[in-house]
Design a protein around this motif. Structure first.
Motif, PDB file in Angstrom:
ATOM      1  N   ILE A  47     -61.503  80.230 -49.853  1.00 27.84           N
ATOM      2  CA  ILE A  47     -62.797  80.513 -50.478  1.00 27.84           C
ATOM      3  C   ILE A  47     -62.179  79.098 -51.761  1.00 27.84           C
ATOM      4  O   ILE A  47     -61.827  78.191 -51.453  1.00 27.84           O
ATOM      5  CB  ILE A  47     -62.724  81.650 -51.728  1.00 27.84           C
ATOM      6  CG1 ILE A  47     -62.000  81.538 -52.049  1.00 27.84           C
ATOM      7  CG2 ILE A  47     -63.157  82.259 -50.114  1.00 27.84           C
ATOM      8  CD1 ILE A  47     -62.623  83.069 -53.290  1.00 27.84           C
ATOM      9  N   PHE A  55     -61.697  87.866 -45.590  1.00 31.38           N
ATOM     10  CA  PHE A  55     -62.792  88.665 -45.473  1.00 31.38           C
ATOM     11  C   PHE A  55     -63.603  88.005 -44.579  1.00 31.38           C
ATOM     12  O   PHE A  55     -62.435  87.361 -43.900  1.00 31.38           O
ATOM     13  CB  PHE A  55     -63.606  87.876 -46.894  1.00 31.38           C
ATOM     14  CG  PHE A  55     -65.393  87.648 -47.073  1.00 31.38           C
ATOM     15  CD1 PHE A  55     -65.438  89.330 -47.800  1.00 31.38           C
ATOM     16  CD2 PHE A  55     -66.028  87.079 -46.309  1.00 31.38           C
ATOM     17  CE1 PHE A  55     -66.656  89.831 -47.540  1.00 31.38           C
ATOM     18  CE2 PHE A  55     -67.154  87.631 -46.834  1.00 31.38           C
ATOM     19  CZ  PHE A  55     -67.366  88.936 -47.686  1.00 31.38           C
ATOM     20  N   LEU A  60     -71.549  85.606 -48.513  1.00 30.72           N
ATOM     21  CA  LEU A  60     -71.283  87.019 -49.588  1.00 30.72           C
ATOM     22  C   LEU A  60     -71.720  88.428 -48.612  1.00 30.72           C
ATOM     23  O   LEU A  60     -71.616  89.701 -48.883  1.00 30.72           O
ATOM     24  CB  LEU A  60     -71.286  87.199 -50.026  1.00 30.72           C
ATOM     25  CG  LEU A  60     -70.040  86.056 -50.602  1.00 30.72           C
ATOM     26  CD1 LEU A  60     -69.973  85.835 -52.298  1.00 30.72           C
ATOM     27  CD2 LEU A  60     -68.609  86.469 -50.384  1.00 30.72           C
ATOM     28  N   THR A  64     -70.745  92.446 -49.192  1.00 32.86           N
ATOM     29  CA  THR A  64     -70.485  92.845 -50.919  1.00 32.86           C
ATOM     30  C   THR A  64     -72.418  92.992 -51.704  1.00 32.86           C
ATOM     31  O   THR A  64     -72.858  92.442 -51.071  1.00 32.86           O
ATOM     32  CB  THR A  64     -70.004  91.300 -51.545  1.00 32.86           C
ATOM     33  OG1 THR A  64     -70.496  90.061 -51.537  1.00 32.86           O
ATOM     34  CG2 THR A  64     -68.405  91.049 -50.702  1.00 32.86           C
ATOM     35  N   THR A  70     -69.714  82.099 -48.520  1.00 34.31           N
ATOM     36  CA  THR A  70     -68.365  82.564 -49.217  1.00 34.31           C
ATOM     37  C   THR A  70     -67.607  81.222 -49.819  1.00 34.31           C
ATOM     38  O   THR A  70     -66.099  81.072 -50.207  1.00 34.31           O
ATOM     39  CB  THR A  70     -67.737  83.454 -48.152  1.00 34.31           C
ATOM     40  OG1 THR A  70     -68.912  84.168 -47.370  1.00 34.31           O
ATOM     41  CG2 THR A  70     -66.090  83.602 -48.221  1.00 34.31           C
ATOM     42  N   ALA A  73     -68.021  79.813 -53.183  1.00 31.40           N
ATOM     43  CA  ALA A  73     -67.343  81.415 -54.497  1.00 31.40           C
ATOM     44  C   ALA A  73     -66.053  81.122 -54.714  1.00 31.40           C
ATOM     45  O   ALA A  73     -65.424  80.907 -54.490  1.00 31.40           O
ATOM     46  CB  ALA A  73     -66.874  82.551 -53.805  1.00 31.40           C
ATOM     47  N   VAL A  78     -65.365  86.095 -56.904  1.00 34.14           N
ATOM     48  CA  VAL A  78     -64.911  87.248 -55.954  1.00 34.14           C
ATOM     49  C   VAL A  78     -63.853  88.436 -55.769  1.00 34.14           C
ATOM     50  O   VAL A  78     -64.060  89.610 -55.991  1.00 34.14           O
ATOM     51  CB  VAL A  78     -64.217  86.299 -54.437  1.00 34.14           C
ATOM     52  CG1 VAL A  78     -64.017  87.595 -53.104  1.00 34.14           C
ATOM     53  CG2 VAL A  78     -65.090  85.686 -54.334  1.00 34.14           C
ATOM     54  N   LEU A  81     -66.950  91.444 -57.330  1.00 29.90           N
ATOM     55  CA  LEU A  81     -67.892  91.542 -55.984  1.00 29.90           C
ATOM     56  C   LEU A  81     -67.443  93.085 -55.433  1.00 29.90           C
ATOM     57  O   LEU A  81     -66.381  93.378 -56.068  1.00 29.90           O
ATOM     58  CB  LEU A  81     -67.504  91.079 -54.631  1.00 29.90           C
ATOM     59  CG  LEU A  81     -68.318  89.268 -55.008  1.00 29.90           C
ATOM     60  CD1 LEU A  81     -68.467  88.952 -54.258  1.00 29.90           C
ATOM     61  CD2 LEU A  81     -69.914  89.577 -55.479  1.00 29.90           C
ATOM     62  N   VAL A  96     -62.838  92.798 -52.994  1.00 27.77           N
ATOM     63  CA  VAL A  96     -61.884  91.949 -51.867  1.00 27.77           C
ATOM     64  C   VAL A  96     -61.292  91.588 -51.789  1.00 27.77           C
ATOM     65  O   VAL A  96     -60.624  91.828 -52.550  1.00 27.77           O
ATOM     66  CB  VAL A  96     -62.964  90.330 -51.695  1.00 27.77           C
ATOM     67  CG1 VAL A  96     -62.902  89.507 -50.511  1.00 27.77           C
ATOM     68  CG2 VAL A  96     -64.199  90.640 -51.387  1.00 27.77           C
TER      69      VAL A  96
END
Length: 248
Positions: A47, A55, A60, A64, A70, A73, A78, A81, A96
Motif C-alpha cells: 500500500i 489483503f 478495498l 472492508t 488498495t 491507501a 487502512v 478499516l 486488516v
C-alpha cells in the motif's frame, strides 16, 4: 530446484480459512488452526508509504468498509478499516493485519506459512525487498515457509535476494513454459487451479521433482483424482472439509 522436504501437511487454509472467518485476517488464521490446519496461505499487498498488509484485492470495497485503490491507501487509513463486518456481525471491527502482525500470529500458533506476494505491477522492487527483509527479521523457521506469486518477476527477485527460500510459481492454467519458469527460480513447488489441472500435467510436475499444490478446493470429492495424480496438498477455504486428510 529445492529438494529438501518442507511441506508436512496435505491441507492448507486459504487466506487463513476464508469460509470460516473474514479472509486474510488474524481471526481467519486462528480459525484455520482451530479447524486443524497446520499451514495457512495469506496474501501480502503493498500500500502507500511502503506499507505491507495482508489483503487480496486491488480495491478495498469487497472486504472492508473502505473504498478506492488498495495500493493508494495510507497505512493509517487502512488501520481504521473494518475488515470483518461484511462477513458477519461477529467479526465487526476486525482489522486488516500488517505483515508483521500476521507473521507473529502464525508463528505463535505454530503454523507453516505460504505467503503469496500479491502484486500485478512490474515494479517488483517496491515490494519484494521489503517482504524479504521482514521475513529475514521476523520469520524463524525456513522449513515452515513457502513464498508464492503469480508474478514471475517478483519470484525472480526473491530468488536473487535469497535463494535459500522455498519458492512457488502460481498459475491458473499451467502454461507451456512452466518448466523454464520453475527452473529460473529454483522452485520448490508449482501451485495451480485444481479445476484446470490435467492428469498429464500433474504427473509431469511430479516427474520433474516439484511439489504440487492445488487451490481452491472446498469439496473433498472435487480433488479425489488429484491425490491419485500426485497432488501434495490442497489449499481450501474450509479445512474442515478435509479433516480426514489431517488425521495423524
Amino acid at each position: 530446484m529445492t529438494t529438501n522436504t518442507v511441506l508436512d501437511t496435505k491441507v492448507m487454509g486459504h487466506r487463513g480459512a476464508a469460509l470460516l472467518a473474514p479472509e486474510n485476517t488474524l481471526s481467519s488464521i486462528r480459525a484455520a488452526a482451530k479447524a486443524g490446519a497446520t499451514w495457512v496461505e495469506i496474501d501480502v499487498y503493498l500500500i502507500a508509504e511502503g506499507g505491507l498488509v495482508i489483503f487480496h484485492d486491488d480495491t478495498l470495497e469487497r472486504c472492508t468498509d473502505g473504498a478506492g485503490e488498495t495500493r493508494l491507501a495510507l497505512p493509517a487509513e487502512v488501520a481504521k478499516l473494518d475488515a470483518g463486518g461484511y462477513f458477519s456481525a461477529e467479526f465487526a471491527g476486525e482489522k486488516v493485519p500488517t505483515l508483521l502482525e500476521a507473521l507473529e500470529c502464525i508463528q505463535s500458533l505454530g503454523l507453516g506459512l505460504n505467503l503469496e506476494i500479491k502484486h500485478d505491477g512490474a515494479d517488483v522492487e517496491n515490494i519484494v525487498p521489503a517482504v524479504m527483509a521482514a521475513l529475514r527479521e521476523h520469520w524463524q523457521d525456513n522449513d515452515k515457509l513457502i513464498i508464492s506469486s503469480f508474478n514471475h518477476s517478483a519470484l525472480l527477485l526473491c530468488y536473487e535476494i535469497a535463494d535459500g527460500r522455498h519458492l512457488a510459481q502460481l498459475y491458473e492454467a499451467i502454461p507451456e513454459n512452466w518448466q523454464t519458469e520453475l527452473a529460473n527460480i529454483g522452485a520448490y513447488s508449482l501451485n495451480c487451479d485444481y479445476s484446470l489441472l490435467t492428469k498429464e500435467q500433474a504427473q509431469a510436475v511430479k516427474a520433474a521433482g516439484y511439489k504440487l499444490l492445488c487451490y481452491t478446493a472446498n469439496d473433498a470429492d472435487s480433488v479425489t483424482d488429484h491425490w491419485d495424480w500426485g497432488m501434495d496438498a490442497v489449499i481450501t477455504d474450509d479445512p474442515n472439509k478435509f479433516a480426514a486428510m489431517m488425521v495423524g
